[in-house]
Design a protein around this motif. Structure first.
Motif, PDB file in Angstrom:
ATOM      1  N   ILE A  17       5.326  -3.136 -13.491  1.00 35.40           N
ATOM      2  CA  ILE A  17       4.452  -3.710 -12.463  1.00 35.40           C
ATOM      3  C   ILE A  17       3.219  -2.823 -12.269  1.00 35.40           C
ATOM      4  CG2 ILE A  17       4.260  -4.215  -9.992  1.00 35.40           C
ATOM      5  CD1 ILE A  17       5.833  -6.352 -11.504  1.00 35.40           C
ATOM      6  N   ALA A  18       3.424  -1.528 -12.139  1.00 37.80           N
ATOM      7  CA  ALA A  18       2.307  -0.610 -11.929  1.00 37.80           C
ATOM      8  C   ALA A  18       1.344  -0.644 -13.114  1.00 37.80           C
ATOM      9  CB  ALA A  18       2.827   0.808 -11.696  1.00 37.80           C
ATOM     10  N   GLY A  19       1.886  -0.740 -14.315  1.00 40.52           N
ATOM     11  CA  GLY A  19       1.035  -0.826 -15.498  1.00 40.52           C
ATOM     12  C   GLY A  19       0.202  -2.094 -15.516  1.00 40.52           C
ATOM     13  N   GLY A  44       4.418   8.386 -10.711  1.00 41.23           N
ATOM     14  CA  GLY A  44       3.152   7.776 -10.292  1.00 41.23           C
ATOM     15  C   GLY A  44       3.329   6.303  -9.981  1.00 41.23           C
ATOM     16  N   ALA A  45       4.096   5.605 -10.790  1.00 41.36           N
ATOM     17  CA  ALA A  45       4.349   4.175 -10.577  1.00 41.36           C
ATOM     18  C   ALA A  45       5.144   3.954  -9.299  1.00 41.36           C
ATOM     19  CB  ALA A  45       5.096   3.589 -11.771  1.00 41.36           C
ATOM     20  N   VAL A  46       6.141   4.793  -9.074  1.00 34.05           N
ATOM     21  CA  VAL A  46       6.978   4.655  -7.875  1.00 34.05           C
ATOM     22  C   VAL A  46       6.157   4.959  -6.623  1.00 34.05           C
ATOM     23  CG1 VAL A  46       9.012   5.524  -6.659  1.00 34.05           C
ATOM     24  CG2 VAL A  46       9.097   5.143  -9.130  1.00 34.05           C
ATOM     25  N   PHE A  47       5.391   6.039  -6.650  1.00 29.35           N
ATOM     26  CA  PHE A  47       4.566   6.391  -5.495  1.00 29.35           C
ATOM     27  C   PHE A  47       3.566   5.270  -5.219  1.00 29.35           C
ATOM     28  CE2 PHE A  47       4.831  11.334  -5.463  1.00 29.35           C
ATOM     29  CZ  PHE A  47       6.205  11.277  -5.592  1.00 29.35           C
ATOM     30  N   TYR A  48       2.935   4.765  -6.267  1.00 27.24           N
ATOM     31  CA  TYR A  48       1.961   3.684  -6.107  1.00 27.24           C
ATOM     32  C   TYR A  48       2.611   2.449  -5.476  1.00 27.24           C
ATOM     33  CZ  TYR A  48      -1.132  -0.168  -7.249  1.00 27.24           C
ATOM     34  OH  TYR A  48      -1.911  -1.289  -7.171  1.00 27.24           O
ATOM     35  N   ALA A  49       3.733   2.029  -6.025  1.00 32.00           N
ATOM     36  CA  ALA A  49       4.406   0.830  -5.528  1.00 32.00           C
ATOM     37  C   ALA A  49       4.867   1.001  -4.084  1.00 32.00           C
ATOM     38  CB  ALA A  49       5.586   0.469  -6.433  1.00 32.00           C
ATOM     39  N   TYR A  50       5.363   2.175  -3.757  1.00 29.53           N
ATOM     40  CA  TYR A  50       5.799   2.428  -2.381  1.00 29.53           C
ATOM     41  C   TYR A  50       4.609   2.398  -1.424  1.00 29.53           C
ATOM     42  CZ  TYR A  50       7.481   4.605   1.812  1.00 29.53           C
ATOM     43  OH  TYR A  50       7.771   4.852   3.119  1.00 29.53           O
ATOM     44  N   ASN A  51       3.565   3.134  -1.755  1.00 30.98           N
ATOM     45  CA  ASN A  51       2.409   3.227  -0.865  1.00 30.98           C
ATOM     46  C   ASN A  51       1.658   1.902  -0.745  1.00 30.98           C
ATOM     47  OD1 ASN A  51       2.632   5.971   0.007  1.00 30.98           O
ATOM     48  ND2 ASN A  51       2.067   6.582  -2.052  1.00 30.98           N
ATOM     49  N   ALA A  52       1.768   1.039  -1.751  1.00 29.13           N
ATOM     50  CA  ALA A  52       1.147  -0.289  -1.692  1.00 29.13           C
ATOM     51  C   ALA A  52       2.018  -1.290  -0.941  1.00 29.13           C
ATOM     52  CB  ALA A  52       0.872  -0.792  -3.105  1.00 29.13           C
ATOM     53  N   GLY A  53       3.251  -0.907  -0.628  1.00 35.93           N
ATOM     54  CA  GLY A  53       4.157  -1.788   0.098  1.00 35.93           C
ATOM     55  C   GLY A  53       4.950  -2.738  -0.787  1.00 35.93           C
ATOM     56  N   TYR A  54       4.969  -2.486  -2.087  1.00 34.11           N
ATOM     57  CA  TYR A  54       5.698  -3.354  -3.013  1.00 34.11           C
ATOM     58  C   TYR A  54       7.185  -3.040  -3.048  1.00 34.11           C
ATOM     59  CZ  TYR A  54       0.963  -4.215  -4.722  1.00 34.11           C
ATOM     60  OH  TYR A  54      -0.366  -4.521  -4.808  1.00 34.11           O
ATOM     61  N   ALA A  74      11.642 -10.024  -5.220  1.00 39.29           N
ATOM     62  CA  ALA A  74      11.028  -9.553  -3.976  1.00 39.29           C
ATOM     63  C   ALA A  74       9.790  -8.718  -4.271  1.00 39.29           C
ATOM     64  CB  ALA A  74      12.039  -8.748  -3.161  1.00 39.29           C
ATOM     65  N   ILE A  75       9.878  -7.851  -5.259  1.00 45.17           N
ATOM     66  CA  ILE A  75       8.720  -7.036  -5.634  1.00 45.17           C
ATOM     67  C   ILE A  75       7.603  -7.932  -6.160  1.00 45.17           C
ATOM     68  CG2 ILE A  75       7.876  -5.299  -7.261  1.00 45.17           C
ATOM     69  CD1 ILE A  75      10.733  -4.018  -7.031  1.00 45.17           C
ATOM     70  N   ALA A  76       7.926  -8.864  -7.032  1.00 41.14           N
ATOM     71  CA  ALA A  76       6.907  -9.755  -7.588  1.00 41.14           C
ATOM     72  C   ALA A  76       6.205 -10.549  -6.494  1.00 41.14           C
ATOM     73  CB  ALA A  76       7.540 -10.691  -8.616  1.00 41.14           C
ATOM     74  N   VAL A  77       6.954 -11.041  -5.525  1.00 39.75           N
ATOM     75  CA  VAL A  77       6.365 -11.807  -4.422  1.00 39.75           C
ATOM     76  C   VAL A  77       5.430 -10.923  -3.602  1.00 39.75           C
ATOM     77  CG1 VAL A  77       6.914 -12.951  -2.230  1.00 39.75           C
ATOM     78  CG2 VAL A  77       8.153 -13.556  -4.308  1.00 39.75           C
ATOM     79  N   ARG A  78       5.838  -9.690  -3.351  1.00 43.26           N
ATOM     80  CA  ARG A  78       4.964  -8.772  -2.606  1.00 43.26           C
ATOM     81  C   ARG A  78       3.689  -8.475  -3.388  1.00 43.26           C
ATOM     82  NH1 ARG A  78       9.952  -5.301  -1.768  1.00 43.26           N
ATOM     83  NH2 ARG A  78      10.968  -6.331  -0.027  1.00 43.26           N
ATOM     84  N   VAL A  79       3.815  -8.320  -4.691  1.00 38.64           N
ATOM     85  CA  VAL A  79       2.646  -8.014  -5.517  1.00 38.64           C
ATOM     86  C   VAL A  79       1.631  -9.153  -5.487  1.00 38.64           C
ATOM     87  CG1 VAL A  79       1.863  -7.673  -7.897  1.00 38.64           C
ATOM     88  CG2 VAL A  79       3.797  -6.358  -7.025  1.00 38.64           C
ATOM     89  N   ILE A  80       2.095 -10.375  -5.610  1.00 41.93           N
ATOM     90  CA  ILE A  80       1.143 -11.488  -5.634  1.00 41.93           C
ATOM     91  C   ILE A  80       0.717 -11.914  -4.235  1.00 41.93           C
ATOM     92  CG2 ILE A  80       1.858 -12.338  -7.889  1.00 41.93           C
ATOM     93  CD1 ILE A  80       3.444 -14.526  -6.500  1.00 41.93           C
ATOM     94  N   GLY A  81       1.363 -11.350  -3.222  1.00 40.90           N
ATOM     95  CA  GLY A  81       0.923 -11.562  -1.860  1.00 40.90           C
ATOM     96  C   GLY A  81       1.289 -12.898  -1.263  1.00 40.90           C
ATOM     97  N   VAL A  82       2.345 -13.501  -1.719  1.00 39.85           N
ATOM     98  CA  VAL A  82       2.756 -14.783  -1.167  1.00 39.85           C
ATOM     99  C   VAL A  82       3.332 -14.554   0.226  1.00 39.85           C
ATOM    100  CG1 VAL A  82       4.302 -16.745  -1.450  1.00 39.85           C
ATOM    101  CG2 VAL A  82       3.190 -15.755  -3.436  1.00 39.85           C
TER     102      VAL A  82
END
Length: 93
Positions: A17-19, A44-54, A74-82
């Protein structure tokens, strides 16, 4: 490289996801997880995803565990902002 039917760990999924989002590879911000430090591969990916709220959770990320379909969705839905995803699926407003 993965084949269809292979399991995917929680860390592999978050790195994917981060990539896709061109997240920085170096850890930025902090992680609340006791099993992920700045020296952890993929931190870096974990920190990014956590801090972005994913991603969220308790004090352990459990990077080597297989990701569940529920968690991946759940992560995918958070990423696309639904918003209100469940209500949309059930025909609600």
């Amino acid at each position: 490289e993965k084949d269809f039917g292979d399991t995917v760990t929680r860390l592999e999924y978050v790195k994917l996801i981060a990539g896709l989002l061109n997240a920085p590879e170096m850890p930025q911000g902090g992680s609340p997880y006791t099993d992920i430090t700045a020296d952890t591969a993929g931190a870096g990916a974990v920190f990014y995803a956590y801090n972005a709220g994913y991603i969220a959770g308790d004090t352990a990320f459990r990077p080597k565990e297989e990701i569940t379909v529920n968690d991946a969705c759940a992560i995918a839905v958070r990423v696309i902002g639904v918003r209100n995803f469940g209500r949309r699926l059930s025909g609600g407003i």
